[in-house]
Write an enzyme that holds these catalytic residues in place. Structure first.
Site, PDB file in Angstrom:
ATOM      1  N   LYS A 173       0.834  -1.214   0.000  1.00  0.00           N
ATOM      2  CA  LYS A 173       0.000   0.000   0.000  1.00  0.00           C
ATOM      3  C   LYS A 173       0.860   1.253   0.000  1.00  0.00           C
ATOM      4  CE  LYS A 173      -1.649  -1.524   3.799  1.00  0.00           C
ATOM      5  NZ  LYS A 173      -2.374  -1.830   5.055  1.00  0.00           N
ATOM      6  N   THR A 204      -6.660   9.755   8.431  1.00  0.00           N
ATOM      7  CA  THR A 204      -6.520   8.455   7.762  1.00  0.00           C
ATOM      8  C   THR A 204      -6.412   7.313   8.779  1.00  0.00           C
ATOM      9  OG1 THR A 204      -4.134   8.808   7.660  1.00  0.00           O
ATOM     10  CG2 THR A 204      -5.414   9.405   5.697  1.00  0.00           C
ATOM     11  N   GLY A 206      -7.205   4.159  10.378  1.00  0.00           N
ATOM     12  CA  GLY A 206      -8.013   2.992  10.006  1.00  0.00           C
ATOM     13  C   GLY A 206      -8.112   2.726   8.517  1.00  0.00           C
ATOM     14  N   THR A 207      -7.314   3.409   7.711  1.00  0.00           N
ATOM     15  CA  THR A 207      -7.394   3.153   6.259  1.00  0.00           C
ATOM     16  C   THR A 207      -6.962   1.725   5.916  1.00  0.00           C
ATOM     17  OG1 THR A 207      -5.222   4.164   6.030  1.00  0.00           O
ATOM     18  CG2 THR A 207      -7.096   5.513   5.383  1.00  0.00           C
ATOM     19  N   GLY A 208      -5.886   1.263   6.578  1.00  0.00           N
ATOM     20  CA  GLY A 208      -5.391  -0.089   6.294  1.00  0.00           C
ATOM     21  C   GLY A 208      -6.399  -1.148   6.714  1.00  0.00           C
ATOM     22  N   CYS A 209      -7.006  -0.951   7.891  1.00  0.00           N
ATOM     23  CA  CYS A 209      -8.014  -1.914   8.382  1.00  0.00           C
ATOM     24  C   CYS A 209      -9.191  -1.943   7.414  1.00  0.00           C
ATOM     25  CB  CYS A 209      -8.522  -1.496   9.770  1.00  0.00           C
ATOM     26  SG  CYS A 209      -7.221  -1.304  10.994  1.00  0.00           S
TER      27      CYS A 209
HETATM   28  N1  LIG Z   1      -4.185  10.673   1.568  1.00  0.00           N
HETATM   29  C1  LIG Z   1      -4.582   9.594   0.875  1.00  0.00           C
HETATM   30  N2  LIG Z   1      -5.208   9.764  -0.316  1.00  0.00           N
HETATM   31  C2  LIG Z   1      -5.640   8.702  -1.039  1.00  0.00           C
HETATM   32  N3  LIG Z   1      -5.470   7.434  -0.638  1.00  0.00           N
HETATM   33  C3  LIG Z   1      -4.840   7.204   0.538  1.00  0.00           C
HETATM   34  C4  LIG Z   1      -4.360   8.266   1.356  1.00  0.00           C
HETATM   35  N4  LIG Z   1      -3.792   7.719   2.483  1.00  0.00           N
HETATM   36  C5  LIG Z   1      -3.927   6.394   2.361  1.00  0.00           C
HETATM   37  N5  LIG Z   1      -4.538   6.069   1.200  1.00  0.00           N
HETATM   38  C6  LIG Z   1      -4.898   4.735   0.740  1.00  0.00           C
HETATM   39  O1  LIG Z   1      -5.419   4.028   1.850  1.00  0.00           O
HETATM   40  C7  LIG Z   1      -5.049   2.653   1.786  1.00  0.00           C
HETATM   41  C8  LIG Z   1      -4.269   2.290   3.042  1.00  0.00           C
HETATM   42  O2  LIG Z   1      -2.935   2.672   2.830  1.00  0.00           O
HETATM   43  P1  LIG Z   1      -1.882   3.010   3.947  1.00  0.00           P
HETATM   44  O3  LIG Z   1      -0.542   2.982   3.291  1.00  0.00           O
HETATM   45  O4  LIG Z   1      -2.295   4.281   4.649  1.00  0.00           O
HETATM   46  O5  LIG Z   1      -2.069   1.765   4.900  1.00  0.00           O
HETATM   47  P2  LIG Z   1      -1.814   1.646   6.435  1.00  0.00           P
HETATM   48  O6  LIG Z   1      -0.615   2.451   6.827  1.00  0.00           O
HETATM   49  O7  LIG Z   1      -1.788   0.207   6.756  1.00  0.00           O
HETATM   50  O8  LIG Z   1      -3.112   2.295   7.008  1.00  0.00           O
HETATM   51  P3  LIG Z   1      -3.366   2.712   8.522  1.00  0.00           P
HETATM   52  O9  LIG Z   1      -3.436   4.196   8.507  1.00  0.00           O
HETATM   53  O10 LIG Z   1      -4.656   2.087   8.894  1.00  0.00           O
HETATM   54  O11 LIG Z   1      -2.222   2.167   9.326  1.00  0.00           O
HETATM   55  C9  LIG Z   1      -4.239   2.507   0.507  1.00  0.00           C
HETATM   56  O12 LIG Z   1      -5.086   2.107  -0.538  1.00  0.00           O
HETATM   57  C10 LIG Z   1      -3.697   3.910   0.270  1.00  0.00           C
HETATM   58  O13 LIG Z   1      -3.402   4.147  -1.082  1.00  0.00           O
HETATM   59  C1  LIG Z   2      -6.826  -2.174  17.145  1.00  0.00           C
HETATM   60  C2  LIG Z   2      -6.039  -1.500  16.082  1.00  0.00           C
HETATM   61  N1  LIG Z   2      -5.773  -2.165  14.936  1.00  0.00           N
HETATM   62  C3  LIG Z   2      -5.073  -1.546  13.954  1.00  0.00           C
HETATM   63  C4  LIG Z   2      -4.629  -0.257  14.106  1.00  0.00           C
HETATM   64  C5  LIG Z   2      -3.825   0.386  12.997  1.00  0.00           C
HETATM   65  O1  LIG Z   2      -4.541   1.431  12.396  1.00  0.00           O
HETATM   66  P1  LIG Z   2      -3.884   2.871  12.245  1.00  0.00           P
HETATM   67  O2  LIG Z   2      -2.513   2.677  11.653  1.00  0.00           O
HETATM   68  O3  LIG Z   2      -4.788   3.621  11.361  1.00  0.00           O
HETATM   69  O4  LIG Z   2      -3.752   3.484  13.632  1.00  0.00           O
HETATM   70  C6  LIG Z   2      -4.937   0.409  15.309  1.00  0.00           C
HETATM   71  N2  LIG Z   2      -4.549   1.672  15.549  1.00  0.00           N
HETATM   72  N3  LIG Z   2      -5.632  -0.238  16.287  1.00  0.00           N
END
Ligand SMILES: Nc1ncnc2c1ncn2[C@@H]1O[C@H](COP(=O)(O)OP(=O)(O)OP(=O)(O)O)[C@@H](O)[C@H]1O
Ligand SMILES: Cc1ncc(COP(=O)(O)O)c(N)n1
Length: 263
Positions: A173, A204, A206-209
């Protein structure tokens, strides 16, 4: 009704983890079930406490789910404890779980560690090899592949290394890249790029979840991995684009605003 199980940690502030997963799965018109691996006390500003679920209780939850309502897909998120990954992998293998999507959650957006060193070793050893797809972000893909990632070419190299090592498809990602948010999938010997315009939104959490649960929901519905990723990416892009602004830190996504579009 398609059924999706999330195995993850609880986020009491509702933005990530189990809560984000259940919202996402429900929005995809699938039936959501949960196995909670840890309770977190967190909000948009940080993680302030973690209580691990015992190995026995994780196993008990998995038995209850699999002996009653068999999930069409499984999403795995935060796996905190030293042995949690092994307990989960043993049960998933025993029950012949299908369509396993593993988001190798290591550090929260707010900077807290969400897996132990031993937990990570077990995730690599036991969970990735039984997953259909792993969805690391850039820092996680760097750790899993051992190479630095600055651009799409590096993402390709890393995805192939991880896939060769663990035998699963890999979606790297791009949310953490500097100038774009493109994602890169390595599946069945081929690369697929999912371009995206970076949305100017600091919220952002929770985007990955959300992305991994949306992929699992699409797999449950019968889509192949490349199409499931495309559909899920569209969902998360919309959810970021709504620009919900809640909390004092990095806020959560909006799910229910987009109800009609994802039947
Ligand atoms: N500012 C943004 N604009 C468009 N797409 C985004 C943006 N930030 C994240 N994404 C998208 O969101 C999804 C999750 O990507 P990201 O790399 O943020 O994952 P992550 O770090 O595991 O997420 P989390 O924030 O939950 O830890 C991907 O499809 C990424 O392209
Ligand atoms: C319970 C739990 N699972 C996953 C994430 C990662 O998400 P993020 O990187 O957006 O904080 C989190 N913060 N909390």
């Amino acid at each position: 009704m398609k059924t999706v199980l999330t195995i993850a940690g609880s986020d009491c502030s509702g933005g990530a983890g189990i809560q984000a997963d259940i919202k996402t799965i429900t929005m995809h018109y699938c039936y959501a079930m949960s196995v909670i691996t840890a309770l977190t006390a967190q909000n948009t500003t940080g993680v302030y406490g973690i209580e691990q679920t015992s190995d026995e209780f994780i196993a008990n939850q998995l038995d209850c789910v699999f002996t009653d309502i068999f999930p069409d897909a499984v999403k795995i998120g935060m796996v905190y404890g030293n042995n949690s990954a092994k307990v989960i992998a043993d049960k998933l293998s025993f029950y012949k779980a299908k369509n396993i999507v593993t988001d190798p959650v290591m550090v929260s957006t707010s900077g807290s560690r969400l897996i132990s060193e031993q937990g990570l070793e077990n995730l690599k050893k036991y969970l990735l090899p039984i997953s259909a797809l792993a969805t690391p972000n850039v820092p996680e893909a760097e750790i899993l592949s051992g190479i630095n990632i600055k651009n799409l070419q590096d993402m390709q190299n890393a995805a192939k290394i991880i896939s060769d090592k663990y035998g699963c498809a890999v979606l790297c990602k791009g949310g953490h890249l500097e100038d774009c948010s493109d994602d890169l999938l390595y599946f069945d010997g081929e690369f697929y790029t999912y371009p995206s315009v970076r949305i100017d939104n600091p919220n952002t959490h929770g985007t990955g979840c959300t992305l991994s649960s949306a992929i699992a929901s699409n797999l449950a519905k019968g889509f192949e991995i490349p199409q499931a990723v495309e559909n899920a990416k569209a969902y998360v892009t919309r959810a970021i684009g709504v620009k919900l602004d809640l909390g004092k830190g990095r806020g959560p996504l909006m799910h229910n605003y987009i109800l009609q579009n994802f039947k």
